[in-house]
Every structure is written in structure tokens, then in C-alpha cells.
Motif scaffolding. Structure first.
Motif, mmCIF file in Angstrom:
data_model
loop_
_atom_site.group_PDB
_atom_site.id
_atom_site.type_symbol
_atom_site.label_atom_id
_atom_site.label_comp_id
_atom_site.label_asym_id
_atom_site.label_seq_id
_atom_site.Cartn_x
_atom_site.Cartn_y
_atom_site.Cartn_z
ATOM 1 N N GLY A 1 1.697 12.936 -0.609
ATOM 2 C CA GLY A 1 1.276 11.542 -0.687
ATOM 3 C C GLY A 1 2.337 10.609 -0.126
ATOM 4 O O GLY A 1 2.048 9.709 0.671
ATOM 5 N N THR B 1 2.575 1.625 -3.264
ATOM 6 C CA THR B 1 1.615 2.029 -4.296
ATOM 7 C C THR B 1 1.296 3.510 -4.203
ATOM 8 O O THR B 1 1.231 4.200 -5.215
ATOM 9 C CB THR B 1 0.312 1.231 -4.175
ATOM 10 O OG1 THR B 1 0.627 -0.130 -3.999
ATOM 11 C CG2 THR B 1 -0.544 1.427 -5.405
ATOM 12 N N ALA B 2 1.101 3.957 -2.961
ATOM 13 C CA ALA B 2 0.811 5.381 -2.804
ATOM 14 C C ALA B 2 1.946 6.202 -3.392
ATOM 15 O O ALA B 2 1.730 7.160 -4.135
ATOM 16 C CB ALA B 2 0.636 5.715 -1.331
ATOM 17 N N THR C 1 2.138 8.768 3.898
ATOM 18 C CA THR C 1 2.103 7.314 3.931
ATOM 19 C C THR C 1 3.217 6.778 4.826
ATOM 20 O O THR C 1 3.004 5.898 5.669
ATOM 21 C CB THR C 1 2.310 6.750 2.515
ATOM 22 O OG1 THR C 1 1.568 7.546 1.613
ATOM 23 C CG2 THR C 1 1.872 5.314 2.452
ATOM 24 N N ASN D 1 -5.879 7.381 -0.524
ATOM 25 C CA ASN D 1 -4.827 6.548 0.057
ATOM 26 C C ASN D 1 -4.697 6.770 1.555
ATOM 27 O O ASN D 1 -4.641 5.820 2.351
ATOM 28 C CB ASN D 1 -3.515 6.859 -0.655
ATOM 29 C CG ASN D 1 -2.349 6.257 0.061
ATOM 30 O OD1 ASN D 1 -1.710 6.910 0.884
ATOM 31 N ND2 ASN D 1 -2.089 5.004 -0.188
ATOM 32 N N THR D 2 -4.660 8.025 1.950
ATOM 33 C CA THR D 2 -4.499 8.332 3.371
ATOM 34 C C THR D 2 -5.629 7.738 4.185
ATOM 35 O O THR D 2 -5.428 7.074 5.201
ATOM 36 C CB THR D 2 -4.476 9.849 3.586
ATOM 37 O OG1 THR D 2 -3.533 10.421 2.704
ATOM 38 C CG2 THR D 2 -4.120 10.185 5.014
ATOM 39 N N MET E 1 -5.449 3.929 4.325
ATOM 40 C CA MET E 1 -4.362 3.468 5.175
ATOM 41 C C MET E 1 -4.703 3.608 6.629
ATOM 42 O O MET E 1 -4.474 2.693 7.432
ATOM 43 C CB MET E 1 -3.097 4.282 4.887
ATOM 44 C CG MET E 1 -2.353 3.782 3.715
ATOM 45 S SD MET E 1 -0.643 3.425 3.997
ATOM 46 C CE MET E 1 -0.422 3.252 5.666
ATOM 47 N N ILE F 1 0.834 -1.209 0.000
ATOM 48 C CA ILE F 1 0.000 0.000 0.000
ATOM 49 C C ILE F 1 0.861 1.247 0.000
ATOM 50 O O ILE F 1 0.624 2.190 -0.760
ATOM 51 C CB ILE F 1 -0.939 0.018 1.221
ATOM 52 C CG1 ILE F 1 -1.964 -1.088 1.100
ATOM 53 C CG2 ILE F 1 -1.639 1.377 1.308
ATOM 54 C CD1 ILE F 1 -2.997 -1.075 2.193
ATOM 55 N N THR F 2 1.879 1.238 0.841
ATOM 56 C CA THR F 2 2.739 2.405 0.909
ATOM 57 C C THR F 2 3.440 2.638 -0.410
ATOM 58 O O THR F 2 3.473 3.753 -0.926
ATOM 59 C CB THR F 2 3.803 2.222 2.003
ATOM 60 O OG1 THR F 2 3.185 1.667 3.148
ATOM 61 C CG2 THR F 2 4.446 3.540 2.336
ATOM 62 N N ALA G 1 -13.876 7.350 0.335
ATOM 63 C CA ALA G 1 -12.714 6.478 0.477
ATOM 64 C C ALA G 1 -12.752 5.682 1.767
ATOM 65 O O ALA G 1 -12.146 4.618 1.868
ATOM 66 C CB ALA G 1 -11.439 7.298 0.407
ATOM 67 N N ALA H 1 -5.975 10.857 -5.261
ATOM 68 C CA ALA H 1 -5.198 9.674 -4.907
ATOM 69 C C ALA H 1 -4.669 9.783 -3.496
ATOM 70 O O ALA H 1 -4.735 8.823 -2.710
ATOM 71 C CB ALA H 1 -4.057 9.495 -5.898
ATOM 72 N N VAL H 2 -4.159 10.953 -3.163
ATOM 73 C CA VAL H 2 -3.600 11.140 -1.827
ATOM 74 C C VAL H 2 -4.681 11.013 -0.770
ATOM 75 O O VAL H 2 -4.504 10.345 0.258
ATOM 76 C CB VAL H 2 -2.928 12.526 -1.719
ATOM 77 C CG1 VAL H 2 -2.536 12.811 -0.280
ATOM 78 C CG2 VAL H 2 -1.717 12.572 -2.625
#
Lengths: 420, 255, 402
Positions: A294, A27-28, A298, C282-283, C286, A24-25, C383, C278-279
């Protein structure tokens, strides 16, 4: 050494243990960096686009000229000529360059009412080209909109779409061209319009008239001389350096020749292209910030999650410094992985962007069908940026991890363990 | 044979002789070569000094425009023109055998024209600077042949065909009709290498100044672009009057 | 309520998430403002230098532009400008003469474009004195000129030098004039900066034998005017005089170029959005993935399924809302400051010729802020759904075991 290896392998094992987190990391990271690469590709492509429009349709990457030509270039003098263009071209071919001869001259084109809509005359730039070889250097033949391109021996002309529109030209209309022979005697040529081209280069569309070199050679008494030999050369390479090299080489073929790179032959056009560079940098910076965010958050998240783990490691007797190194190596590896992944992800999009480009003409509501450009946005292969983004991935991951790792190592081990 | 028939005989002989002489004289004139006619043509247009006032009318699709000038000429090559009409006031042109200099009153330096720059048209007319220079060297630049005489505008003319004998002559072919009585040009046609007619110049209104014949009216027509013509009218013509030498110098341009 | 407490408990994570949202929002707001600024600059440049909002000229001029046809003009320029200024919809208007000029310097020939302008009127229309980098504007009727910085550099000219330029008059005869450069101009359009010099209208008219005519009259209309309608109305009046009015969207070449630039700008904007999304996604994901233990605990306490999802959704929304608002605020403030003082791009352009101005004015709009906010919050909320629904399916025991 052993110690270092042990830490490295520990780092690696950690990564494989927490596969999901690693992926995941990474990928980010990959997405952020991949986006950056694509963005840069697009912007570079835009820059190159402007230059390409000039090189592919007007100036070519390099030009061989008689040394006396450039000072009088506005007059387009035929008497500043290259005596033996075939020898020059042959030598260039030996060295691996594709070249084509051109005789360029100024003159007036006179049209008369019936069949033309109005009587009038235009001053134009005339290009007498070698029908078979010109396509090796220029992309004009791909832009035929009506009629056909020049054939050897044909007494016809091909004109740009804008000129055609301004004059009301149709295929088959007769024109009278008034100019001078190479030695200065008046000459007229009664030709017909055999083709109309629409190129992305507005100046070409408006001012240029093309004819067959063989025909021009007879009418203008050129005796096989020309005033330009155009060489195909990629704009991304160092044209100026290459020009010097070629000039030196040609000294033995014919004296008094110069070789000019596109930056000089196109200098009037370049002001426009340069103006976009500053703005591109700002936009690139903004994209970079987002990508950095980003990456950073992460990594931060990851580190914070592992405080307990860090505590345990320390409790088991690992030195703080060792813990740090181990974790930073992990961060670095994730950065590397993310960077490479980003490269790979962006690759298919980038290749597509470079080769086919984005077709934007549909997005525009163009008044009048003649667009002075292709209507496609192309990307560019910018290896500098690609390497930079991978390195940035590593650097960012490591940099971002330093603070939280340090904090974790500074905390009481018991506090670490208490986390969660 | 009696006295009467002898006298008649002698008279006839004399008549024949006179006719023969006259005939020979005229025949001699008829056998003037093209080159000789050209020489006389060139000579007839060259004076030690000449001064005149000129009006140039330029007609094209936008209407008619007039400019006026004073022209000073010396010999074959030197001339000094000064425009007196309002729009061009103060503009001057100095010419010698090789070069041409222009002066514009609002410019602080003299413009020199040479080579390809001479191909431009003067003051928007159908006459180029090139036409102004070196027009007196037809003999050197062309091979001349004589064709059938013709009558142009009521004047009996020699008809001469000219082919350039060098590659760098502006008009590779010319046709000139020369007035038999005074060796003035009546009609000149200029052709491009392809044979297409480029310009036509017609001369008329012959005046006599100090015993010299002079064409005071010229019409230049561009044969490719329909509807444009330039007319020149000369008056107050003075020939072989003293003109100070400094007229034909650069200094005279810039003051 | 519980969501709120959760946020507090996961201090670091929350902070992280919040910061991410904030940064993304800030960059988005600022980014959109920069892009909007670019679009606005484009339009301003066209309307000020190239076309005006409405251009009045001779209908035959553009077609024959290459030939520099001074005779295809607007006779009596002063009368036309006054007429335009007298129209109620007009904000300001200027008369201009554009002519091609050949400059010979150091044995080389340079193409240039001369502008004969009414400097007094240009003050309002193009803020011409604001473009001066050196020297002053030419005095009316004097043989003086200001030159684009790029052109001056090309010619090797400084303030105080003279240059001579040759052109074709209305009567199609050549004329030449020597002008003294009294100032240098920073024209925002790069091509013009390397091409243009300006002198007073009076001087140009004399030099080109225009007899009071001008080549064009450019008009800027008052805000909110329907330009298309106005152009049509004026055309009706001007046609009888043999002139035409056109607005810049009808000038196909110019308009197409502007549209082209706009498309590029929009694509850039889209990329920003994609990246930002995306950011955000993703955040959020996660953060939730990492809280499996917590999820297990909650499950053991009896909360799962729907309630869990809602809980995380609320958390995500809260965090993103706070972050987005804060970030947007920061982005707005930065955009506003630069919007006022301008961003000086010269620092970024070392090595590139500074022949054109390097100031960009971002344009802050409610639209940019609103979009940034909406996007951040909505995306973050959405998300959260995936990982939380995945999490909800995990048995509490599994989660606790990890």
C-alpha cells in the motif's frame, strides 16, 4: 546549511501545494500502518491473554515464599512458611506493591449422597485467602457465578464451576475437608459451599477450593503464618528483575524468603502460550507485506506523476542531487505524516480493543455454557510496534521513491517534460 | 469362750484376711494407671523377632481385592515386608524408626519415603505408611487418662483416652480399648483435631504363639469415606525365632 | 477497445496498478492458505492426539480424570480395537492408556503423562515414527520409552538415560518403573511435548495392573463419513457394554478451544481482507485522480459522463483481472510448495524454546483462490466508480487547465 534549509522548505511547499495528493498518499500510508498496529495489538493481546489468565487467577505476577517451599511445591507444605507475612506485606506496601497473604495446602474434599448426587471425594488445591485483600491482587471476586464470595469468619468454601459441575454442587451443600494442620496433625473441616466461580482459567475452575484465611488459621493452627504472599504485578514489566529487587529488600524483614516471578510459578502453563508466538510472527509478516504494498505503490504513483515537474525543476537549473534530496525529503515527510496519521487513526480502535475487547462469544457455538475464558479478545499496548510503524512509514516511503526519482533524474530533461 | 467358737473366730479372721489380701490384690490391679496399661499394651505388641504371613483384603465401592505378604519384625521399630500376591509380586517395604523404604521390582532404584510422603496409603488400603511407623510410642506422644471400663465384642476392656501432647502427632486424639486379660488392643479409634472420627481398628481372633497372645485379625475402617475397609489376617505366626540381621537392611530390598 | 489502448498508453501507471493487484492477490491467496493450514492443523492435532475423531471410553472417566482412575477403563482393549477396525466406516483405530506419572529427578518432582500405545497401529494413526527427532521407538514389552522433546529438556534427559516414574495402578496401589529413553519425539501440540512420554501398551498394562484393559480407543473415520450419525450408531452398540462413543465436537472443552482458535483465525483473515481492500481501493482511486488531464482531453474529444465511467471501469477491471490472476497464480504456487514441504518456522523463533515443532503446512483451496480473485477484481471495479464519476463531472476545461 542554508542550502539544506532551502531544499527542505521547497519540499514542504511542494507538499502543501499538492494538498490532495499529499493527503491521499498519507492516508493510504496511514491506513496500512494503522491496520498493522491494530493487528499487532490483537496478536500481542492474545499472547498476553494467556499469561493474564494465569496471573489474574492463579499465580499472580510475583510470589513471596519460604525458600524451602518451591522444591516441594507439589505437596503444598504448610510447614515451609513465612513467619511474619504482615511485616512482609507492610514492607511491600511501603515500596508501592499491593500484596495479599495466602495459605495453600492439599487435602481431600468428601461429599456424601444426599444432598449431593453421589458420594465421593476429590483431591483439591485449597487456598485460604484474605477476603479483603485478595481482590487487590487477583480477580477471582469478579467471577462469582452463584452464591457469594467469602466473608471473614465464614466457614464456607468457594469452588470452581467445573468442579461444581463434576460433583453436582449447589449452594449450601455440606462438605467435609480432610487435611493436616501445619504441624502434621489430622484435621477435618465441615463447611458449606457458599459460592461458585467461573474464571477464564480452566485449571482454577477444576481444581481450586477457596476459604477464608482467618478460619483456616484456627483450624490448621497456622499461628499467623502462611506459605505464600502474592504480589500484584503487570505482566508486561520485567518480573524477574523486580523479583530480585524485592528479595533483596525483604532480607531485612525475614530471612530465607524467595521471590518468584510468574514465568517460574507458571512454567507448566507457559508452553502453551509460547506455541502461538511463531505463528503470530508469520501473520504479522504477511500483514506487513500488504501494508508495504500500500505504501509503496502510492509513493510510486506519486513520483511517476511528477516526472514532468521534475523535468521542469531540472530545466530550471536544479542539480540532480538537489532534486533527489528534495523529493526524498518530501517522501520522508509524507511517510512521517502517514505514520502519525496511522497512529492517530488506530488509537481509538486500539484503546477500545485494549479496554473492552472484541466480544467473540457470540460467534462461537459453545456446547455447555462454561467457557474456560472470557470470550473477549483484547488488544495490548505495544509501543514498540507503534514507533516501529512510524519509522517504517518513513523508511518505506523514502526507499520506494529512490528508484523512480533516480530514473527521472537520469532521463533526458526533454523526455521528462514530454511526459503525459 | 470354748475351743469351737475360737476356731470359728480364727477361721473368720483368716477368711477376712484372705479376702482382704485378694481384695487388695484385685484392687491393686484396678488401680493400674493408664500409662502402665499403655506400657503393657506396647510391650505385648513388641517382640524380639516375629514372622508371619499376612493377607490384606481391601473392600471399597469397586469390590474386594486381596494381597498377600510375608512380614518380618524385629523389636519395636524394624520390619521387612515382602508381597507375595501376583499383582504386587516382588514389592518390598523396609521400615525402621524414622524412615520407610519401598522397592518396586520394575524400578531400578529404592524409593525412600519420609516426612509428608508417609501420609500416603499403603497399597491402596486404609492404612497409611505413617500408621506403620512409630505406633509404638504412645506413651511418649500422648497424655493418657483412664475412663470407665467397657465390654467390647464380649471382652472386658480398659478404656483409655489419649490426647496428643505434641502438635505434630498425626492423630491428635485416640481412644483405645485394651483387653483386661491379655493387654491386647481390642478397638482403636483415631480422631482429627476437630474431634471427628477418622479411622476405627478392630482386633480379634486371639491366638497364642510360644506363650504370647496375638491378635491375628484386624479390620481398619475409614469413617469419613463410607464403604471402604481393610482387613488383615495373619497366620503362620512365629515369635522370637532367629531372623538374620541382614533381613532388615537395604541390600535385602533390592535383590 | 479504448480501455485497452488506454492501459497501454499509461504504461507506468498501469504497471503499478497491476503490480499492486498482483501482490495483494498473491498475499491474500497465500495468507488464506496459511490460515486454512492453521485450522487444519488444529483439527488434526485434536483428532490425532487429544480426542480422535471418535473416542470410545468409559463414561465415568472424564468426570474423574484428575484422580487418574485406571479402573474406569475399557476392558479387553484388543477386542475393542479389533471391533472398531472391523467397522466399515473406520479408517484406523488405536488403543491407548493415559496415566499420570510422577518423575523424581535431581531432587525435584515433575508431573508427566505416560502413554501406553500400540506403536504398530500408531504408525498409521499418528505417524509416530515421523515425529522422532532422535533415536528409535521402544521395543514391545521392553522397559523403554520415547519422550516428548519438551519433557526431556525439562528433566535434563538425553537418549540413553533412564528415568523412574511412579503412578497409581488400577488397584489404586502405587507402582514404580524405570524406563530407558530410546528416542525423542517432536509432538506438534506444545503442551503434550512438555508432558508426555510413550511406552509400549504391553508394558503400561503390566505396570498398571490393567489386565488387558485400556483407557480409550481412538478412531479416525473414512473421509466423508457422517461422524455424528456414526457416533450415535456406535453409542447404541457400546452402551450395553457400559462404554460410550463420543465425537470431538461433543467434547465441550476441546471443541470450544478449537472454535476459539478458529474465530481468531477468521478475524485475522478479515483483517487481511480489509487491508487488501484498502490497498486496492486506494490504488485505483489514485490512478484515476492523477489522470485529470487525460480526462479533460477525453472530455474535449466528446467523451464524458457515462461513457467515461464505463471506460475507467473497464480499465480497472482489465488491470485487476490480469493482476489478480497473475498474483493468485504466484500465491497458489508458493502455497502449494510450502503445503508440500512445510514452512519451517524455526528461523523465526530464535530465542524461543524449540520444544515444539515449527512446521506449518498451508492448505491451498479453490475457495481461497476464488475469493482472492473475486475480491480483487470486484473491489477494484467498484473503487473505480467513485473517482471516475467525480472525474466525469469535471469540465474538460478545468481538467486541461491543471
Amino acid at each position: 546549511m542554508n542550502h539544506a534549509l532551502m531544499l527542505a522548505s521547497l519540499a514542504l511547499k511542494n507538499l502543501t501545494r499538492h494538498k490532495r495528493r499529499t493527503i491521499i498518499t498519507a492516508t493510504a500510508l496511514a491506513m496500512g500502518l494503522g491496520m498493522f498496529i491494530l493487528f499487532d495489538s490483537l496478536l500481542t493481546g492474545l499472547e498476553n491473554d494467556g499469561v493474564r489468565t494465569m496471573i489474574w487467577y492463579d499465580t499472580a505476577g510475583l510470589q513471596v515464599q519460604n525458600a524451602a517451599y518451591w522444591g516441594d511445591k507439589d505437596l503444598m507444605p504448610l510447614d515451609a512458611y513465612i513467619s511474619n507475612p504482615e511485616a512482609v506485606i507492610a514492607r511491600l506496601k511501603e515500596k508501592g506493591y499491593e500484596a495479599t497473604p495466602r495459605a495453600v495446602f492439599s487435602g481431600e474434599m468428601i461429599v456424601n449422597k444426599d444432598p449431593w448426587p453421589e458420594s465421593g471425594s476429590v483431591r483439591a488445591r485449597f487456598f485460604a485467602i484474605d477476603s479483603s485483600r485478595d481482590a487487590r491482587v487477583f480477580k477471582l471476586t469478579e467471577c462469582i457465578q452463584q452464591g457469594h464470595w467469602l466473608t471473614p469468619g465464614e466457614e464456607g468454601i468457594v469452588i470452581g464451576a467445573q468442579m461444581a459441575k463434576d460433583l453436582g454442587a449447589e449452594i449450601g451443600f455440606p462438605v467435609t475437608i480432610v487435611t493436616r494442620t501445619r504441624d502434621g496433625a489430622y484435621q477435618t473441616m465441615d463447611f458449606t459451599v457458599t459460592g461458585i466461580i467461573n474464571t477464564p482459567n480452566a485449571a482454577v475452575n477444576r481444581l481450586n477450593v477457596y476459604m477464608d484465611l482467618g478460619v483456616a488459621n484456627d483450624y490448621l493452627e497456622l499461628e499467623g503464618t502462611v506459605n505464600q504472599v502474592a504480589i500484584a504485578f503487570d505482566e508486561e514489566r520485567d518480573a524477574a528483575g523486580e523479583a530480585r529487587k524485592i528479595a533483596k529488600d525483604l532480607e531485612t524483614v525475614e530471612p530465607n524468603l524467595t521471590v518468584l516471578p510468574w514465568k517460574i510459578t507458571g512454567e507448566d502453563f507457559l508452553a502453551f502460550v509460547q506455541s502461538r508466538q511463531g505463528l503470530s510472527k508469520i501473520l504479522l509478516l504477511l500483514v506487513f507485506i500488504i501494508a508495504a504494498v500500500g505504501v509503496s505503490n502510492t509513493m510510486l504513483l506519486t513520483i511517476l506523476e511528477r516526472r514532468r515537474e521534475i523535468g521542469m525543476l531540472r530545466a530550471q537549473g536544479m542539480q540532480d542531487s538537489e532534486v533527489m534530496i528534495c523529493l526524498l525529503v518530501e517522501a520522508g515527510l509524507i511517510g512521517l505524516l502517514g505514520g502519525i496519521l496511522g497512529l492517530l487513526i488506530s488509537l481509538p480502535f486500539n484503546v477500545n480493543l485494549i479496554n473492552t475487547g472484541l466480544n467473540v462469544s457470540g460467534l462461537m457455538n459453545s456446547v455447555g455454557a462454561d467457557l474456560p475464558f472470557t470470550g473477549r479478545l483484547r488488544g495490548a499496548w505495544h509501543s514498540q510496534t507503534m514507533i516501529f510503524s512510524v519509522l517504517m512509514g518513513i523508511a518505506l516511503s523514502v526507499a520506494v521513491s529512490v528508484f523512480p526519482v533516480r530514473r527521472s533524474t537520469e532521463m533526458q530533461i526533454t523526455d521528462c517534460l514530454r511526459q503525459n | 469362750m470354748n475351743m469351737k467358737s475360737l476356731i470359728i473366730r480364727i477361721r473368720n479372721c483368716l477368711a477376712v484376711a484372705v479376702f482382704a489380701v485378694i481384695g487388695a490384690a484385685t484392687a491393686g490391679a484396678q488401680s493400674l494407671s493408664a500409662d502402665e496399661i499403655l506400657s503393657r499394651l506396647d510391650k505385648g505388641q513388641t517382640f524380639d523377632t516375629m514372622k508371619s504371613l499376612g493377607t490384606m483384603s481391601i473392600a471399597d465401592s469397586l469390590g474386594i481385592r486381596k494381597t498377600e505378604f510375608i512380614n518380618n519384625a524385629r523389636g519395636k521399630d524394624d520390619s521387612f515386608m515382602e508381597f507375595t500376591s501376583a499383582a504386587e509380586k516382588g514389592q518390598k517395604i523396609l521400615r525402621n524408626s524414622k524412615e520407610l523404604y519401598l522397592f518396586f521390582p520394575e524400578s531400578e532404584e529404592i524409593t525412600r519415603l519420609q516426612g509428608a510422603a508417609l501420609r500416603q496409603n499403603m497399597a491402596g488400603s486404609d492404612i497409611s505408611y505413617e500408621d506403620l511407623t512409630g505406633n509404638r510410642n504412645r506413651k511418649d506422644n500422648y497424655t493418657a487418662t483412664l475412663a470407665e471400663g467397657e465390654t467390647i465384642d464380649g471382652r472386658a476392656c480398659f478404656h483409655i483416652l489419649l490426647e496428643a501432647n505434641k502438635k505434630n502427632i498425626a492423630y491428635p486424639k485416640q481412644e483405645i480399648w485394651v483387653d483386661k486379660s491379655n493387654y491386647l488392643p481390642v478397638l482403636i479409634k483415631n480422631y482429627a483435631l476437630s474431634g471427628k472420627e477418622l479411622k476405627e481398628i478392630r482386633f480379634s481372633d486371639v491366638v497364642t504363639v510360644s506363650g504370647f497372645p496375638f491378635s491375628s485379625h484386624l479390620v481398619v475402617e475409614d469413617k469419613l469415606k463410607k464403604g471402604t475397609r481393610t482387613e488383615l489376617q495373619f497366620k503362620n505366626i512365629e515369635i522370637n525365632i532367629p531372623i538374620p540381621a541382614k533381613t532388615f537392611t537395604l541390600e535385602n530390598l533390592s535383590w | 477497445m479504448m480501455a485497452w489502448r488506454n492501459i497501454h498508453r499509461n504504461g507506468h501507471r498501469s504497471l503499478l496498478s497491476l503490480t499492486a493487484m498482483a501482490v495483494v492477490s498473491a498475499v491474500l491467496v497465500f495468507g488464506f492458505s496459511v490460515l486454512a493450514g492453521m485450522k487444519a492443523e488444529l483439527v488434526y492435532n485434536v483428532q490425532t492426539f487429544t480426542y480422535g475423531e471418535i473416542k470410545i471410553n468409559n463414561p465415568e472417566f472424564e468426570k474423574n480424570q484428575i484422580l487418574n482412575p485406571m479402573h474406569l477403563n475399557v476392558p479387553d482393549g484388543e477386542a475393542m480395537v479389533e471391533w472398531a477396525e472391523g467397522q466399515p466406516e473406520t479408517e484406523c483405530a488405536v488403543p491407548r492408556i493415559l496415566f499420570g506419572g510422577l518423575i523424581e529427578r535431581n531432587g525435584k518432582r515433575f508431573q508427566s503423562q505416560g502413554w501406553g500405545v500400540d506403536f504398530a497401529r500408531e504408525e498409521k494413526y499418528s505417524k509416530v515414527s515421523g515425529m522422532l527427532t532422535e533415536g528409535r521407538l521402544p521395543a514391545n514389552g521392553e522397559r523403554e520409552a520415547v519422550m516428548g522433546a519438551g519433557l526431556a529438556k525439562k528433566l535434563g534427559i538425553s537418549v540413553g538415560d533412564k528415568f523412574s516414574v511412579m503412578s497409581m495402578t488400577k488397584n489404586r496401589s502405587p507402582n514404580k518403573i524405570t524406563l530407558k529413553v530410546v528416542g525423542l519425539l517432536d509432538i506438534p501440540v506444545a503442551t503434550l511435548s512438555s508432558l508426555v512420554f510413550m511406552t509400549s501398551l504391553e508394558k503400561a498394562q503390566g505396570f498398571l495392573q490393567m489386565e488387558g484393559a485400556v483407557i480409550e480407543v481412538l478412531v479416525k473415520a473414512k473421509r466423508g463419513t457422517d461422524i455424528a450419525a456414526l457416533t450415535a450408531k456406535w453409542n447404541g452398540i457400546l452402551a450395553s457394554q457400559g462404554l460410550k462413543a463420543a465425537n470431538w465436537t461433543e467434547a465441550s472443552f476441546v471443541y470450544t478451544m478449537v472454535q476459539y482458535m478458529n474465530v481468531i483465525i477468521n478475524i485475522i483473515g478479515a483483517m487481511f481482507v480489509m487491508l487488501g481492500s484498502a490497498v486496492i481501493i486506494n490504488t485505483t482511486m489514485m490512478v484515476i485522480f492523477e489522470r485529470r488531464i487525460e480526462i479533460g482531453t477525453l472530455g474535449a474529444l466528446g467523451m464524458y459522463g457515462r461513457e467515461l465511467i464505463v471506460l475507467f471501469l473497464l480499465e480497472a477491471l482489465f488491470l485487476s483481472a490480469i493482476g489478480a490472476v497473475g498474483g493468485s497464480a504466484v500465491g497458489s504456487i508458493v502455497a502449494a510448495i510450502f503445503g508440500h514441504y512445510g514452512m519451517d518456522l524455526s528461523a523465526l523463533m530464535r530465542g524461543i524454546n524449540l520444544e515444539f515443532p515449527a512446521k506449518l503446512y498451508p492448505v491451498l483451496s479453490l475457495q481461497s483462490v476464488a475469493s482472492a480473485l473475486a475480491m480483487t477484481i470486484a473491489l477494484s471495479g467498484l473503487a473505480s466508480l467513485l473517482p471516475s464519476s467525480m472525474a466525469a463531472r469535471i469540465q474538460p476545461v478545468d481538467a486541461l487547465r491543471n
